[in-house]
Design a protein around this motif. Structure first.
Motif, mmCIF file in Angstrom:
data_model
loop_
_atom_site.group_PDB
_atom_site.id
_atom_site.type_symbol
_atom_site.label_atom_id
_atom_site.label_comp_id
_atom_site.label_asym_id
_atom_site.label_seq_id
_atom_site.Cartn_x
_atom_site.Cartn_y
_atom_site.Cartn_z
ATOM 1 N N ILE A 175 0.838 -1.211 0.000
ATOM 2 C CA ILE A 175 0.000 0.000 0.000
ATOM 3 C C ILE A 175 0.866 1.251 0.000
ATOM 4 O O ILE A 175 0.606 2.210 -0.737
ATOM 5 N N LEU A 176 1.899 1.256 0.825
ATOM 6 C CA LEU A 176 2.801 2.409 0.871
ATOM 7 C C LEU A 176 3.482 2.632 -0.477
ATOM 8 O O LEU A 176 3.597 3.770 -0.956
ATOM 9 N N LYS A 177 3.936 1.550 -1.087
ATOM 10 C CA LYS A 177 4.581 1.673 -2.402
ATOM 11 C C LYS A 177 3.604 2.214 -3.445
ATOM 12 O O LYS A 177 3.935 3.161 -4.178
ATOM 13 N N ASP A 178 2.412 1.640 -3.488
ATOM 14 C CA ASP A 178 1.430 2.051 -4.489
ATOM 15 C C ASP A 178 1.052 3.523 -4.319
ATOM 16 O O ASP A 178 0.978 4.273 -5.304
ATOM 17 N N GLN A 179 0.831 3.940 -3.067
ATOM 18 C CA GLN A 179 0.425 5.323 -2.847
ATOM 19 C C GLN A 179 1.578 6.294 -3.109
ATOM 20 O O GLN A 179 1.368 7.388 -3.642
ATOM 21 N N ALA A 180 2.792 5.890 -2.764
ATOM 22 C CA ALA A 180 3.946 6.751 -3.018
ATOM 23 C C ALA A 180 4.137 6.997 -4.512
ATOM 24 O O ALA A 180 4.564 8.077 -4.936
ATOM 25 N N LEU A 181 3.814 5.998 -5.334
ATOM 26 C CA LEU A 181 3.934 6.151 -6.788
ATOM 27 C C LEU A 181 2.839 7.058 -7.354
ATOM 28 O O LEU A 181 2.982 7.602 -8.446
ATOM 29 N N LYS A 182 1.749 7.225 -6.581
ATOM 30 C CA LYS A 182 0.663 8.108 -7.026
ATOM 31 C C LYS A 182 0.871 9.530 -6.512
ATOM 32 O O LYS A 182 1.024 10.466 -7.293
ATOM 33 N N ALA A 183 0.874 9.684 -5.201
ATOM 34 C CA ALA A 183 1.099 10.997 -4.585
ATOM 35 C C ALA A 183 1.388 10.780 -3.111
ATOM 36 O O ALA A 183 0.627 10.098 -2.416
ATOM 37 N N SER A 184 2.493 11.316 -2.628
ATOM 38 C CA SER A 184 2.878 11.106 -1.229
ATOM 39 C C SER A 184 2.450 12.263 -0.336
ATOM 40 O O SER A 184 2.228 12.080 0.861
ATOM 41 N N VAL A 185 2.371 13.462 -0.899
ATOM 42 C CA VAL A 185 1.948 14.629 -0.134
ATOM 43 C C VAL A 185 1.265 15.596 -1.093
ATOM 44 O O VAL A 185 1.575 15.613 -2.300
ATOM 45 N N LEU A 186 0.326 16.376 -0.555
ATOM 46 C CA LEU A 186 -0.434 17.295 -1.402
ATOM 47 C C LEU A 186 -0.268 18.741 -0.947
ATOM 48 O O LEU A 186 -0.064 18.988 0.245
ATOM 49 N N PRO A 187 -0.398 19.680 -1.862
ATOM 50 C CA PRO A 187 -0.582 21.084 -1.460
ATOM 51 C C PRO A 187 -2.046 21.234 -1.024
ATOM 52 O O PRO A 187 -2.937 21.489 -1.848
ATOM 53 N N THR A 188 -2.298 20.996 0.253
ATOM 54 C CA THR A 188 -3.679 20.909 0.730
ATOM 55 C C THR A 188 -4.426 22.243 0.670
ATOM 56 O O THR A 188 -5.644 22.267 0.839
ATOM 57 N N HIS A 189 -3.698 23.341 0.429
ATOM 58 C CA HIS A 189 -4.389 24.620 0.247
ATOM 59 C C HIS A 189 -5.045 24.688 -1.134
ATOM 60 O O HIS A 189 -5.843 25.579 -1.404
ATOM 61 N N ALA A 190 -4.708 23.708 -1.999
ATOM 62 C CA ALA A 190 -5.234 23.749 -3.364
ATOM 63 C C ALA A 190 -5.978 22.480 -3.763
ATOM 64 O O ALA A 190 -6.849 22.524 -4.632
ATOM 65 N N PHE A 191 -5.627 21.328 -3.142
ATOM 66 C CA PHE A 191 -6.188 20.056 -3.597
ATOM 67 C C PHE A 191 -6.596 19.162 -2.436
ATOM 68 O O PHE A 191 -6.108 19.295 -1.317
ATOM 69 N N SER A 192 -7.454 18.217 -2.750
ATOM 70 C CA SER A 192 -7.756 17.096 -1.875
ATOM 71 C C SER A 192 -7.512 15.827 -2.685
ATOM 72 O O SER A 192 -7.008 15.885 -3.809
ATOM 73 N N ALA A 193 -7.860 14.676 -2.132
ATOM 74 C CA ALA A 193 -7.706 13.408 -2.853
ATOM 75 C C ALA A 193 -8.740 12.435 -2.319
ATOM 76 O O ALA A 193 -9.069 12.444 -1.131
ATOM 77 N N SER A 194 -9.224 11.579 -3.194
ATOM 78 C CA SER A 194 -10.247 10.616 -2.790
ATOM 79 C C SER A 194 -9.751 9.704 -1.680
ATOM 80 O O SER A 194 -10.505 9.357 -0.760
ATOM 81 N N VAL A 195 -8.472 9.302 -1.739
ATOM 82 C CA VAL A 195 -7.948 8.404 -0.717
ATOM 83 C C VAL A 195 -8.029 9.057 0.660
ATOM 84 O O VAL A 195 -8.301 8.382 1.670
ATOM 85 N N VAL A 196 -7.829 10.368 0.727
ATOM 86 C CA VAL A 196 -7.903 11.090 1.998
ATOM 87 C C VAL A 196 -9.353 11.239 2.438
ATOM 88 O O VAL A 196 -9.715 10.930 3.585
ATOM 89 N N GLU A 197 -10.207 11.701 1.541
ATOM 90 C CA GLU A 197 -11.592 11.943 1.917
ATOM 91 C C GLU A 197 -12.313 10.655 2.291
ATOM 92 O O GLU A 197 -13.093 10.621 3.255
ATOM 93 N N ASN A 198 -12.043 9.590 1.548
ATOM 94 C CA ASN A 198 -12.682 8.307 1.865
ATOM 95 C C ASN A 198 -12.237 7.790 3.234
ATOM 96 O O ASN A 198 -13.039 7.230 4.001
ATOM 97 N N TYR A 199 -10.953 7.983 3.524
ATOM 98 C CA TYR A 199 -10.453 7.531 4.819
ATOM 99 C C TYR A 199 -11.072 8.325 5.959
ATOM 100 O O TYR A 199 -11.502 7.752 6.974
ATOM 101 N N LEU A 200 -11.136 9.633 5.828
ATOM 102 C CA LEU A 200 -11.691 10.450 6.902
ATOM 103 C C LEU A 200 -13.161 10.122 7.140
ATOM 104 O O LEU A 200 -13.627 10.107 8.287
ATOM 105 N N GLU A 201 -13.888 9.837 6.080
ATOM 106 C CA GLU A 201 -15.285 9.422 6.241
ATOM 107 C C GLU A 201 -15.371 8.098 6.993
ATOM 108 O O GLU A 201 -16.220 7.921 7.877
ATOM 109 N N LYS A 202 -14.487 7.157 6.671
ATOM 110 C CA LYS A 202 -14.481 5.858 7.355
ATOM 111 C C LYS A 202 -14.059 6.026 8.814
ATOM 112 O O LYS A 202 -14.612 5.361 9.711
ATOM 113 N N LEU A 203 -13.098 6.914 9.063
ATOM 114 C CA LEU A 203 -12.628 7.163 10.421
ATOM 115 C C LEU A 203 -13.754 7.715 11.288
ATOM 116 O O LEU A 203 -13.927 7.303 12.443
ATOM 117 N N VAL A 204 -14.541 8.634 10.743
ATOM 118 C CA VAL A 204 -15.663 9.208 11.479
ATOM 119 C C VAL A 204 -16.719 8.139 11.772
ATOM 120 O O VAL A 204 -17.311 8.101 12.857
#
Length: 452
Positions: free
Chosen positions: A61-90
């Motif tokens: 999982i770490l390898k796959d995600q690192a090849l996609k995007a490891s960090v974002l400029p969060t002042h400009a973008f979001s990502a489905s992997v982040v939003e889906n996780y936060l929804e599941k966490l809640v």
């Protein structure tokens, strides 16, 4: 000089000792370069490696995600992997929680939780509310601010000039503080002290109350009296004080419930989480807020006034998502309750030993307090290093424990925290319990010889 294998919160590494080098881990075990195997009953440092070591799926999982995007400029973008996780966490959180975001350490999570409590109070017109009530013998992080909020005197001492001295109350620690009292009477005493501190400091200045559901490494798995947190929460509601549950150690199944505070039938306003949130595979922590807090921000169209470089990063989200799936797929909560009950039963057998004063805890967060006199509960002098001796003895036998000091008065008092991976099985529990007994018995004999 090589680094220590374990850096306890209260027992520092021996600078003159050569420590084993770990080559790899698998399941509940770590292996050193000589091939020796150690059952990791501290789950890292500590209560981190909840799902065990050497998980190949997370590596992928770490390898796959690192090849996609490891960090974002969060002042400009979001990502489905982040939003889906936060929804599941809640959804994983207690009923009514609505918003969450991630940071990278327990200290950051606690500090963010307190910051949002202050911002909430200001947004609701309670500008004077700024103090945080916590408990002595508590650990809530290692920044200057969280050390001030926390209650470990020896950690605070060096920085006293920077301390603002937020109010503190006694820990709900009946073994030490409620001798001869019924649980109900002791709970009354704790609650009355909380009320007195609120009045002394002016209720209009108290913004939040923070506590670990079960005090972790600082005291060695000390749970509160029955109904303690229910009554604390009622008082918080009466005085417009936000209840923050520090779940850095007790969250993600450690006590046999998703979050530790649920063990006590209380729904807090804010949760600070960490450690087991990623199983130790990525620096990850989180803040979760209840709808009653989130709705104020939403109604005023106001964002939380904070930011961190690695907040809400995709790597952490990908790992955190896997951990939640692992907890569900492996039925981890049921395993914690089953193996925790077995381990508690086996540890209770240690009460027959001369130096074992108390066995306590919930789920797979258990503690052993060590005393020189069981009747008076007299602690061993700090220079005897009793908890460290037991830790080193167990280490020789292939078990890693988490030793602690200061449980009696901040300096004296020895305890052992026992917090193995939540995926531990019955055979491993039996080996762990037998090794703990052997180690305590040997140290007990050594101490008797010193007296003679």
């Amino acid at each position: 000089m090589i680094a220590a294998l374990i850096h306890s919160m209260v027992v520092c590494p021996d600078m003159e000792k050569t420590y084993p080098k770990i080559s790899h881990g698998e399941g509940s075990y770590l292996y050193d370069e000589s091939g020796k195997r150690y059952l990791d009953a501290s789950s890292g440092s500590a209560a981190v490696s909840n799902i065990g070591h050497g998980n190949a799926a997370i590596a992928d999982i770490l390898k796959d995600q690192a090849l996609k995007a490891s960090v974002l400029p969060t002042h400009a973008f979001s990502a489905s992997v982040v939003e889906n996780y936060l929804e599941k966490l809640v959804r994983f959180a207690p009923k009514g929680f609505k918003r969450a975001w991630t940071v990278t350490s327990g200290t950051e999570a606690v500090e963010n939780a307190i910051k949002i409590a202050l911002q909430y109070q200001q947004m609701t017109g309670r500008d004077k509310k700024h103090k945080v009530v916590s408990r002595w013998f508590s650990y809530h992080g290692n920044s200057i601010f969280t050390l001030d909020v926390g209650g470990m005197r020896f950690r605070r001492k060096m920085y006293e000039q920077w301390m603002h001295n937020f109010p503190h109350i006694s820990p709900a620690y009946q073994y030490r503080n409620g001798d001869g009292m019924s649980e109900e009477d002791y709970c009354d005493q704790c609650i009355n002290e909380f009320l007195e501190v609120i009045q002394k400091n002016d209720p209009d200045t108290i913004a939040a109350y923070i506590a670990e559901p079960v005090v972790g490494a600082a005291l060695g798995a000390v749970p509160p009296p029955k109904d303690y947190f229910k009554r604390i929460k009622e008082i918080c509601e009466a005085y417009d004080i936000l209840f923050i549950s520090d779940e850095v150690m007790t969250g993600f199944g450690r006590l046999g419930t998703p979050f530790g505070i649920e063990k006590f039938d209380v729904i807090p306003d804010i949760i600070a989480a960490g450690k087991g949130i990623s199983g130790g595979y990525f620096p990850l922590s989180a803040v979760l807020i209840h709808n009653r807090i989130a709705s104020v921000f939403e109604s005023q169209m106001t964002t939380f006034k904070a930011g961190h470089t690695f907040a809400c990063n995709p790597m952490g989200a990908a790992v955190g998502n896997y951990v939640l799936d692992f907890i569900e797929a492996r039925n981890i909560l049921a395993n914690v309750n089953e193996q925790g009950a077995l381990l508690r039963e086996r540890l209770n057998e240690l009460k027959t030993l001369d130096i074992v004063g108390d066995i306590r805890g919930e789920g797979l967060l258990l503690g052993i307090e060590l005393v020189s006199d069981k009747l008076t509960k007299e602690p061993f002098p700090a220079n005897k290093d009793v908890s460290k001796r037991i830790f080193l003895n167990a280490l020789e036998r292939g078990v890693i424990l988490y030793p602690g000091k200061g449980s009696a008065d901040g300096i004296n008092g020895d305890h052992i925290l026992v917090c193995p991976p939540l995926s531990i099985n019955k055979e491993e529990v039996e080996f762990l319990a037998n090794t703990i007994r052997e180690s305590i018995v040997l140290v007990q004999e050594e101490l008797h010889q010193l007296i003679l």
